[in-house]
Scaffold this active site. Structure first.
Site, PDB file in Angstrom:
ATOM      1  N   HIS A  81      60.403  25.861  30.749  1.00 57.02           N
ATOM      2  CA  HIS A  81      58.980  25.770  30.441  1.00 57.02           C
ATOM      3  C   HIS A  81      58.146  26.872  31.121  1.00 57.02           C
ATOM      4  O   HIS A  81      56.920  26.863  31.055  1.00 57.02           O
ATOM      5  CB  HIS A  81      58.493  24.370  30.867  1.00 57.02           C
ATOM      6  CG  HIS A  81      57.112  24.028  30.426  1.00 57.02           C
ATOM      7  ND1 HIS A  81      56.675  24.161  29.136  1.00 57.02           N
ATOM      8  CD2 HIS A  81      56.053  23.556  31.131  1.00 57.02           C
ATOM      9  CE1 HIS A  81      55.416  23.770  29.056  1.00 57.02           C
ATOM     10  NE2 HIS A  81      55.007  23.412  30.246  1.00 57.02           N
ATOM     11  N   LYS A  88      68.785  22.909  21.151  1.00 53.49           N
ATOM     12  CA  LYS A  88      67.704  23.758  21.692  1.00 53.49           C
ATOM     13  C   LYS A  88      67.340  23.257  23.086  1.00 53.49           C
ATOM     14  O   LYS A  88      66.890  22.118  23.240  1.00 53.49           O
ATOM     15  CB  LYS A  88      66.517  23.643  20.740  1.00 53.49           C
ATOM     16  CG  LYS A  88      65.265  24.412  21.120  1.00 53.49           C
ATOM     17  CD  LYS A  88      64.369  24.453  19.892  1.00 53.49           C
ATOM     18  CE  LYS A  88      62.927  24.601  20.141  1.00 53.49           C
ATOM     19  NZ  LYS A  88      62.159  24.629  18.867  1.00 53.49           N
ATOM     20  N   HIS A  96      55.408  29.029  15.365  1.00 55.78           N
ATOM     21  CA  HIS A  96      56.555  29.147  14.451  1.00 55.78           C
ATOM     22  C   HIS A  96      57.774  28.415  15.016  1.00 55.78           C
ATOM     23  O   HIS A  96      57.806  28.011  16.172  1.00 55.78           O
ATOM     24  CB  HIS A  96      56.883  30.624  14.231  1.00 55.78           C
ATOM     25  CG  HIS A  96      57.210  31.352  15.504  1.00 55.78           C
ATOM     26  ND1 HIS A  96      56.232  31.811  16.349  1.00 55.78           N
ATOM     27  CD2 HIS A  96      58.392  31.668  16.086  1.00 55.78           C
ATOM     28  CE1 HIS A  96      56.806  32.384  17.400  1.00 55.78           C
ATOM     29  NE2 HIS A  96      58.130  32.304  17.261  1.00 55.78           N
ATOM     30  N   LYS A 141      51.887  18.931  19.161  1.00 55.16           N
ATOM     31  CA  LYS A 141      51.803  17.496  18.800  1.00 55.16           C
ATOM     32  C   LYS A 141      50.364  17.025  18.625  1.00 55.16           C
ATOM     33  O   LYS A 141      50.103  16.027  17.965  1.00 55.16           O
ATOM     34  CB  LYS A 141      52.521  16.649  19.859  1.00 55.16           C
ATOM     35  CG  LYS A 141      51.875  16.729  21.247  1.00 55.16           C
ATOM     36  CD  LYS A 141      52.646  15.990  22.322  1.00 55.16           C
ATOM     37  CE  LYS A 141      53.773  16.766  22.917  1.00 55.16           C
ATOM     38  NZ  LYS A 141      53.425  18.055  23.539  1.00 55.16           N
ATOM     39  N   THR A 150      61.079  23.199  15.049  1.00 52.16           N
ATOM     40  CA  THR A 150      60.873  21.894  15.683  1.00 52.16           C
ATOM     41  C   THR A 150      59.981  21.950  16.921  1.00 52.16           C
ATOM     42  O   THR A 150      59.928  22.960  17.624  1.00 52.16           O
ATOM     43  CB  THR A 150      62.239  21.309  16.123  1.00 52.16           C
ATOM     44  OG1 THR A 150      62.947  22.315  16.868  1.00 52.16           O
ATOM     45  CG2 THR A 150      63.071  20.863  14.926  1.00 52.16           C
ATOM     46  N   ARG A 151      59.309  20.833  17.165  1.00 55.69           N
ATOM     47  CA  ARG A 151      58.542  20.602  18.393  1.00 55.69           C
ATOM     48  C   ARG A 151      58.709  19.130  18.774  1.00 55.69           C
ATOM     49  O   ARG A 151      58.939  18.276  17.905  1.00 55.69           O
ATOM     50  CB  ARG A 151      57.043  20.843  18.173  1.00 55.69           C
ATOM     51  CG  ARG A 151      56.635  22.274  17.886  1.00 55.69           C
ATOM     52  CD  ARG A 151      56.779  23.166  19.106  1.00 55.69           C
ATOM     53  NE  ARG A 151      56.208  24.486  18.892  1.00 55.69           N
ATOM     54  CZ  ARG A 151      56.837  25.507  18.311  1.00 55.69           C
ATOM     55  NH1 ARG A 151      58.063  25.365  17.865  1.00 55.69           N
ATOM     56  NH2 ARG A 151      56.240  26.680  18.185  1.00 55.69           N
ATOM     57  N   CYS A 187      59.036  33.070  21.605  1.00 54.78           N
ATOM     58  CA  CYS A 187      57.773  32.402  21.303  1.00 54.78           C
ATOM     59  C   CYS A 187      56.858  32.648  22.501  1.00 54.78           C
ATOM     60  O   CYS A 187      57.322  33.132  23.537  1.00 54.78           O
ATOM     61  CB  CYS A 187      58.048  30.911  21.105  1.00 54.78           C
ATOM     62  SG  CYS A 187      56.713  30.002  20.311  1.00 54.78           S
TER      63      CYS A 187
HETATM   64  C1  LIG Z   1      59.051  27.748  22.593  1.00 51.36           C
HETATM   65  C2  LIG Z   1      57.892  26.808  22.440  1.00 51.36           C
HETATM   66  C3  LIG Z   1      58.130  25.446  22.463  1.00 51.36           C
HETATM   67  C4  LIG Z   1      57.078  24.541  22.358  1.00 51.36           C
HETATM   68  N1  LIG Z   1      57.347  23.205  22.336  1.00 51.36           N
HETATM   69  C5  LIG Z   1      56.357  22.337  22.109  1.00 51.36           C
HETATM   70  C6  LIG Z   1      56.649  20.983  21.929  1.00 51.36           C
HETATM   71  O1  LIG Z   1      57.811  20.566  21.970  1.00 51.36           O
HETATM   72  N2  LIG Z   1      55.625  20.125  21.670  1.00 51.36           N
HETATM   73  C7  LIG Z   1      54.344  20.555  21.600  1.00 51.36           C
HETATM   74  O2  LIG Z   1      53.472  19.726  21.380  1.00 51.36           O
HETATM   75  N3  LIG Z   1      54.033  21.857  21.766  1.00 51.36           N
HETATM   76  C8  LIG Z   1      55.004  22.756  22.012  1.00 51.36           C
HETATM   77  N4  LIG Z   1      54.727  24.075  22.128  1.00 51.36           N
HETATM   78  C9  LIG Z   1      53.334  24.523  22.158  1.00 51.36           C
HETATM   79  C10 LIG Z   1      52.711  24.702  20.792  1.00 51.36           C
HETATM   80  O3  LIG Z   1      53.630  25.234  19.889  1.00 51.36           O
HETATM   81  C11 LIG Z   1      51.468  25.578  20.968  1.00 51.36           C
HETATM   82  O4  LIG Z   1      50.615  24.949  21.907  1.00 51.36           O
HETATM   83  C12 LIG Z   1      50.731  25.781  19.666  1.00 51.36           C
HETATM   84  O5  LIG Z   1      51.589  26.288  18.688  1.00 51.36           O
HETATM   85  C13 LIG Z   1      49.561  26.738  19.867  1.00 51.36           C
HETATM   86  O6  LIG Z   1      48.961  26.962  18.616  1.00 51.36           O
HETATM   87  P1  LIG Z   1      47.742  27.942  18.410  1.00 51.36           P
HETATM   88  O7  LIG Z   1      47.260  27.678  17.037  1.00 51.36           O
HETATM   89  O8  LIG Z   1      46.800  27.831  19.557  1.00 51.36           O
HETATM   90  O9  LIG Z   1      48.356  29.422  18.543  1.00 51.36           O
HETATM   91  P2  LIG Z   1      49.149  30.318  17.478  1.00 51.36           P
HETATM   92  O10 LIG Z   1      50.149  29.542  16.767  1.00 51.36           O
HETATM   93  O11 LIG Z   1      49.626  31.536  18.185  1.00 51.36           O
HETATM   94  O12 LIG Z   1      48.036  30.716  16.434  1.00 51.36           O
HETATM   95  C14 LIG Z   1      47.057  31.712  16.695  1.00 51.36           C
HETATM   96  C15 LIG Z   1      46.944  32.549  15.457  1.00 51.36           C
HETATM   97  O13 LIG Z   1      45.811  33.407  15.573  1.00 51.36           O
HETATM   98  C16 LIG Z   1      46.123  34.633  14.946  1.00 51.36           C
HETATM   99  N5  LIG Z   1      45.197  35.653  15.452  1.00 51.36           N
HETATM  100  C17 LIG Z   1      45.095  36.085  16.724  1.00 51.36           C
HETATM  101  N6  LIG Z   1      44.139  37.031  16.831  1.00 51.36           N
HETATM  102  C18 LIG Z   1      43.627  37.209  15.589  1.00 51.36           C
HETATM  103  C19 LIG Z   1      42.630  38.049  15.050  1.00 51.36           C
HETATM  104  N7  LIG Z   1      41.960  38.939  15.826  1.00 51.36           N
HETATM  105  N8  LIG Z   1      42.360  37.982  13.737  1.00 51.36           N
HETATM  106  C20 LIG Z   1      43.027  37.094  12.936  1.00 51.36           C
HETATM  107  N9  LIG Z   1      44.001  36.268  13.395  1.00 51.36           N
HETATM  108  C21 LIG Z   1      44.295  36.324  14.709  1.00 51.36           C
HETATM  109  C22 LIG Z   1      47.577  34.844  15.364  1.00 51.36           C
HETATM  110  O14 LIG Z   1      48.221  35.806  14.590  1.00 51.36           O
HETATM  111  C23 LIG Z   1      48.149  33.453  15.241  1.00 51.36           C
HETATM  112  O15 LIG Z   1      48.676  33.218  13.950  1.00 51.36           O
HETATM  113  C24 LIG Z   1      55.745  25.020  22.245  1.00 51.36           C
HETATM  114  C25 LIG Z   1      55.506  26.388  22.209  1.00 51.36           C
HETATM  115  C26 LIG Z   1      56.566  27.287  22.303  1.00 51.36           C
HETATM  116  C27 LIG Z   1      56.263  28.759  22.278  1.00 51.36           C
HETATM  117  O1  LIG Z   2      55.107  19.552  24.697  1.00 54.13           O
HETATM  118  C1  LIG Z   2      56.273  19.176  24.813  1.00 54.13           C
HETATM  119  O2  LIG Z   2      56.592  18.018  24.583  1.00 54.13           O
HETATM  120  C2  LIG Z   2      57.332  20.167  25.227  1.00 54.13           C
HETATM  121  C3  LIG Z   2      58.262  19.582  26.220  1.00 54.13           C
HETATM  122  C4  LIG Z   2      57.812  19.728  27.594  1.00 54.13           C
HETATM  123  C5  LIG Z   2      57.411  21.092  27.903  1.00 54.13           C
HETATM  124  C6  LIG Z   2      56.632  21.682  26.875  1.00 54.13           C
HETATM  125  N1  LIG Z   2      56.702  21.344  25.650  1.00 54.13           N
END
Ligand SMILES: Cc1cc2nc3c(=O)[nH]c(=O)nc-3n(C[C@H](O)[C@H](O)[C@H](O)COP(=O)(O)OP(=O)(O)OC[C@H]3O[C@@H](n4cnc5c(N)ncnc54)[C@H](O)[C@@H]3O)c2cc1C
Ligand SMILES: O=C(O)[C@@H]1CCCC=N1
Length: 388
Positions: free
Chosen positions: A274, A270, A48, A350, A51-52, A317
């Site tokens: 990390h 923002k 959620h 990304k 931005t990323r 997050c």
């Molecule tokens: C503050 C922050 C900044 C970031 N900045 C960057 C960035 O600049 N660039 C970048 O590339 N990445 C960035 N990231 C990383 C990136 O956002 C994550 O790597 C990515 O969102 C992970 O996605 P996901 O789908 O694995 O997890 P999630 O988005 O958590 O999705 C998992 C989903 O599974 C669901 N779920 C879990 N268990 C169950 C279940 N038993 N039954 C049904 N549903 C379930 C959850 O509710 C959730 O919706 C950042 C992350 C954060 C927190």
């Molecule tokens: O993935 C990214 O680009 C950002 C910035 C560096 C640290 C983690 N997320």
């Protein structure tokens, strides 16, 4: 309630990775069900927020290579859906000029012909007047890096999936998985069957995978997402071409920090740390550590003179970390029709479109488009207890 429908594939978890996997499967004409425990959209996982950062600047070639295609797939999705998901800002990489980490970034970019500019200290103060470059630091810009509009991207991937006939069921927590040639998935509201299963449950991956006999070294941490107020509105604004930035690994007070230009909340920039405090994903708000905010305050007071060094907004997050910060993309060792993507270690957004493509390929039993050896679970084997 039991469902009669047999799906080609069920995807558990509608974060960025599950949503893009479901979308890729639907594009391949696979009858696909995407299950999510919360009502969508939600703010309780990792995907959620507005931005990323998107970038090719990495320490390892394999990520830079994957980003080539990922940029293309982001652009393809923008065209298909008629929405803007990416804005070019450039990414400023700063770190001790002769440190291992800074040189890895620089060399990887040079080796892979990533368009970049190296800024001497003079050029730096000319082009980036409102940031202080630490003594001895080098600076370079990954020119095509920028911002992804995260919430919009998630909504778009899910919407395109549904347009292709995909089914999303939210507010359905998966409570049980029975492996087999046809996998049975039980949720809080029903029972579903499919030829293959993809598990992309983000911070809940460790718990969900343990239910099918896999003990992976995943650690969930809470990240304080901090926004800092500009003293003069507009100083670090996206419209004034202020770039995203990251500090490479180095001494604690001057590394592991990254930021994005003022965009989603006008007048607020923002900037985050990390590294976060460990948490149970179901107890996220009980983790109240602010060690990161103290580090950020000191850094901002020193290097961002145009910001008030006290966060104006703090959101939450979670990251799911692996010991080496590389992703987990693999098949279950005993059930090849169960595949999973986890441990995105705070940098997976990304790669969403390319992770979706890879997990789709794995779930269809195809040879993946990239060498997945850095991401396989056998790298943990010495430390991994498997019930298998
Ligand atoms: C503050 C922050 C900044 C970031 N900045 C960057 C960035 O600049 N660039 C970048 O590339 N990445 C960035 N990231 C990383 C990136 O956002 C994550 O790597 C990515 O969102 C992970 O996605 P996901 O789908 O694995 O997890 P999630 O988005 O958590 O999705 C998992 C989903 O599974 C669901 N779920 C879990 N268990 C169950 C279940 N038993 N039954 C049904 N549903 C379930 C959850 O509710 C959730 O919706 C950042 C992350 C954060 C927190
Ligand atoms: O993935 C990214 O680009 C950002 C910035 C560096 C640290 C983690 N997320």
């Amino acid at each position: 309630m039991s469902s009669e429908v047999e799906y080609d594939c069920i995807v558990i978890g509608a974060g960025v990775q599950g949503s893009f996997t479901a979308y890729q499967l639907a594009k391949r004409n696979k009858k696909t069900l995407l299950l999510e425990q919360f009502v969508l959209p939600h703010t309780r996982g990792s995907s959620h927020g507005q931005t990323r950062i998107i970038r090719k600047a990495y320490e390892q070639d394999f990520y830079t290579h994957m980003m080539d295609e990922s940029y293309q797939l982001w652009s393809q999705l923008e065209k298909e859906a008629g929405v803007k998901l990416y804005r070019q800002t450039g990414l400023l990489v700063m770190g001790p000029e002769n440190s291992e980490s800074y040189l890895l970034y620089k060399n990887t970019m040079e080796r892979n012909n990533v368009p970049m500019v190296i800024l001497s200290p003079d050029k730096f103060s000319q082009h980036i007047p409102n940031v202080v470059l630490a003594e001895g630091d080098g600076a370079l810009v990954d020119i095509n890096a920028g911002v992804l509009y995260a919430d919009r991207a998630l909504k778009t991937a899910q919407g395109q999936f549904q347009k292709l006939g995909g089914v999303i069921r939210d507010k359905e927590k998966v409570t049980d998985i029975t492996p087999g040639p046809v996998v049975t998935v039980t949720t809080s509201a029903g029972v579903y069957r499919a030829k293959s299963l993809v598990i992309t449950t983000g911070p809940w991956a460790k718990k969900v995978l343990a239910n099918i006999g896999l003990q992976l070294p995943l650690e969930v941490v809470k990240i304080n997402v901090c926004y800092w107020k500009e003293k003069v509105p507009g100083t670090y604004d996206v419209n004034k071409r202020f770039p995203c930035f990251l500090l490479t690994e180095g001494v604690e007070s001057n590394s592991h920090i990254y930021g994005l230009p003022s965009n989603e909340y006008p007048g607020l920039v923002k900037i985050c740390y990390h590294i976060g405090g460990p948490t149970d994903p179901d107890q996220r708000d009980k983790q109240t550590s602010r060690f990161d905010i103290d580090i950020l305050k000191r850094y901002i007071a020193r290097c961002f003179p145009g910001l008030i060094p006290d966060p104006a907004v703090v959101e939450s997050c979670m990251y799911t970390m692996t010991p080496d910060s590389h992703f987990v993309l693999d098949c279950h060792p005993a059930h090849s029709n169960i595949v999973f993507g986890a441990g995105f270690s705070g940098h997976g957004f990304k790669f969403g479109p390319i992770i979706g493509k890879l997990l789709c390929e794995l779930s269809l039993g195809e040879v993946p488009s990239y060498d997945l050896s850095p991401f396989r679970i056998r790298r943990f084997q010495e430390n991994t207890k498997s019930a298998l």
